[in-house]
Design a protein around this motif. Structure first.
Motif, mmCIF file in Angstrom:
data_model
loop_
_atom_site.group_PDB
_atom_site.id
_atom_site.type_symbol
_atom_site.label_atom_id
_atom_site.label_comp_id
_atom_site.label_asym_id
_atom_site.label_seq_id
_atom_site.Cartn_x
_atom_site.Cartn_y
_atom_site.Cartn_z
ATOM 1 N N GLU A 182 66.137 10.443 23.918
ATOM 2 C CA GLU A 182 66.667 11.315 24.732
ATOM 3 C C GLU A 182 66.542 12.682 23.801
ATOM 4 O O GLU A 182 67.304 13.151 22.967
ATOM 5 N N PRO A 183 65.370 13.477 24.338
ATOM 6 C CA PRO A 183 65.077 14.744 23.611
ATOM 7 C C PRO A 183 66.219 15.843 23.289
ATOM 8 O O PRO A 183 66.993 15.900 24.213
ATOM 9 N N LEU A 184 66.295 16.182 22.183
ATOM 10 C CA LEU A 184 67.386 17.046 22.024
ATOM 11 C C LEU A 184 66.846 18.137 20.754
ATOM 12 O O LEU A 184 66.472 17.693 19.749
ATOM 13 N N LYS A 185 67.085 19.436 21.067
ATOM 14 C CA LYS A 185 66.501 20.404 19.796
ATOM 15 C C LYS A 185 67.593 20.214 18.814
ATOM 16 O O LYS A 185 69.046 20.197 19.008
ATOM 17 N N PRO A 186 67.305 19.957 17.481
ATOM 18 C CA PRO A 186 68.248 19.917 16.469
ATOM 19 C C PRO A 186 68.721 21.225 16.204
ATOM 20 O O PRO A 186 68.449 22.333 16.626
ATOM 21 N N GLU A 187 70.138 21.230 15.574
ATOM 22 C CA GLU A 187 71.082 22.361 15.339
ATOM 23 C C GLU A 187 70.405 23.326 14.192
ATOM 24 O O GLU A 187 70.650 24.368 13.965
ATOM 25 N N THR A 188 69.809 22.195 13.154
ATOM 26 C CA THR A 188 69.181 23.226 11.937
ATOM 27 C C THR A 188 67.753 22.977 11.858
ATOM 28 O O THR A 188 67.024 22.144 12.523
ATOM 29 N N ASP A 189 67.216 23.947 11.620
ATOM 30 C CA ASP A 189 65.610 24.112 11.569
ATOM 31 C C ASP A 189 65.155 23.323 10.370
ATOM 32 O O ASP A 189 65.438 23.096 9.067
ATOM 33 N N LEU A 190 64.455 22.232 10.615
ATOM 34 C CA LEU A 190 63.702 21.587 9.445
ATOM 35 C C LEU A 190 63.057 21.962 8.515
ATOM 36 O O LEU A 190 63.115 21.624 7.314
ATOM 37 N N ARG A 191 62.411 23.264 8.711
ATOM 38 C CA ARG A 191 61.811 24.072 7.541
ATOM 39 C C ARG A 191 62.733 24.328 6.638
ATOM 40 O O ARG A 191 62.465 24.562 5.461
ATOM 41 N N ASP A 192 63.738 24.866 6.899
ATOM 42 C CA ASP A 192 65.008 25.278 6.201
ATOM 43 C C ASP A 192 65.342 24.230 5.338
ATOM 44 O O ASP A 192 65.778 24.276 4.139
ATOM 45 N N THR A 193 65.813 23.258 5.883
ATOM 46 C CA THR A 193 66.471 22.127 5.272
ATOM 47 C C THR A 193 65.442 21.331 4.259
ATOM 48 O O THR A 193 65.945 21.170 3.167
ATOM 49 N N LEU A 194 64.326 21.413 4.339
ATOM 50 C CA LEU A 194 63.350 20.714 3.465
ATOM 51 C C LEU A 194 63.156 21.526 2.508
ATOM 52 O O LEU A 194 62.548 21.168 1.307
ATOM 53 N N LYS A 195 63.677 22.824 2.353
ATOM 54 C CA LYS A 195 63.467 23.759 0.986
ATOM 55 C C LYS A 195 64.761 23.410 0.283
ATOM 56 O O LYS A 195 64.705 23.840 -0.936
ATOM 57 N N LYS A 196 65.683 22.540 0.649
ATOM 58 C CA LYS A 196 66.802 22.327 -0.151
ATOM 59 C C LYS A 196 66.670 21.044 -1.133
ATOM 60 O O LYS A 196 65.512 20.415 -0.744
ATOM 61 N N PRO A 197 67.519 20.727 -1.913
ATOM 62 C CA PRO A 197 67.198 19.665 -3.028
ATOM 63 C C PRO A 197 67.233 18.372 -2.034
ATOM 64 O O PRO A 197 67.924 18.216 -1.022
ATOM 65 N N MET A 198 66.020 17.399 -2.516
ATOM 66 C CA MET A 198 66.074 16.174 -1.853
ATOM 67 C C MET A 198 67.330 15.160 -1.552
ATOM 68 O O MET A 198 67.561 14.659 -0.460
ATOM 69 N N GLU A 199 68.220 15.416 -2.499
ATOM 70 C CA GLU A 199 69.492 14.666 -2.386
ATOM 71 C C GLU A 199 70.223 15.302 -1.377
ATOM 72 O O GLU A 199 71.267 14.256 -0.781
ATOM 73 N N SER A 200 70.061 16.299 -0.866
ATOM 74 C CA SER A 200 70.692 16.830 0.562
ATOM 75 C C SER A 200 70.064 16.326 1.845
ATOM 76 O O SER A 200 70.844 16.775 2.736
#
Length: 269
Positions: A182-200
């Motif tokens: 069921e397609p759905l636009k995520p709440e957070t931008d993947l590009r921003d999330t991947l800038k954070k530490p991998m543990e998160s």
């Protein structure tokens, strides 16, 4: 000429909307990994395609490598070739193996015969063959969007990390995988999330296919949990399955854990 078409993983895979042409728009990070096929292309009197290793279903004449050859031969003059593919990357495994073979065929023919096909033209040819074929032309980490064939530079680097790929030898077709989406636009931008530490990443960088495929194929969830239990900093399913991967800070001994599955492991670049 011998080249080694490598696989890729998806770090995050959001299915954001259904397109009018029947495809889906996605958001993902494609990252190359070292699990590879071997592809030999030699000048010949007539064109032929042969494969060995993992059995490739269907008519050899419709293989993506053959399609790549005929596509270029329609626009450029060069000698026929014999294409020999030693297939090692599992099929229907979410690793883009067939797409990689096709893209490397384009690049190899361009180099072998000095066709001087521009990068943009190579990307265009690859897009005609499949949604993720174009990624393997430049073969570097990218943020991808729309059908997975448009790219944006991304600063993510996992060089020096150890990756373990586990394939339970399930063939999951793209149609089967998308049937539960069921397609759905995520709440957070993947590009921003991947800038954070991998543990998160664990609870926010998701593969949307896991939600419907894990209940149907419990072994997939079991593999993912095992990777985390062995110390993976991040683990997920790649593409539409069925390969799971775990990323570790350093080389990790997983001998005896996945004996019943197909496993590849090595350093990321």
């Amino acid at each position: 000429m011998v080249v080694f078409p490598n696989a890729k993983i998806n770090i995050g895979l959001n299915i954001v909307e259904k397109r009018q042409d029947g495809f889906h728009n996605i958001e993902s990070c494609f990252y190359p990994v070292g699990w590879s096929d071997a592809l030999e292309i030699l000048p010949a009197d007539i064109f032929s395609f042969q494969s060995d290793g993992i059995n490739i279903p269907g008519d050899p004449a419709t293989n993506l490598c053959a399609k790549a050859y005929y596509m270029l031969a329609a626009d450029y003059e060069f000698k026929p070739v014999n294409i020999y593919l030693l297939k090692s990357v599992p099929i229907g495994a979410g690793l883009g193996g067939g797409s990689s073979d096709a893209a490397f065929t384009i690049k190899a023919l361009n180099g072998l015969f000095g066709l001087k096909i521009s990068l943009e033209k190579q990307l265009d040819y690859a897009r005609r063959l499949g949604s993720d074929c174009a990624f393997f032309i430049e073969n570097k980490p990218v943020y991808c969007f729309e059908k997975g064939d448009l790219f944006e530079e991304i600063s993510l680097t996992l060089a020096g990390k150890w990756i373990v790929l586990v394939n339970p030898e399930l063939h999951i077709s793209t149609a089967e995988a998308y049937a539960g989406i069921e397609p759905l636009k995520p709440e957070t931008d993947l590009r921003d999330t991947l800038k954070k530490p991998m543990e998160s990443w664990k609870d926010v960088v998701k593969n949307d296919f896991e939600k419907s495929l894990f209940p149907k194929y419990p072994v997939l969830k079991e593999i993912k949990e095992s990777l985390y239990n062995k110390g993976a900093k991040y683990a997920a399913m790649s593409g539409s399955g069925s390969t799971l991967f775990g990323i570790f800070d350093e080389e990790t001994d997983l001998s005896g854990i996945f004996n019943q599955h197909k496993v590849w492991q090595g350093y990321l670049k």
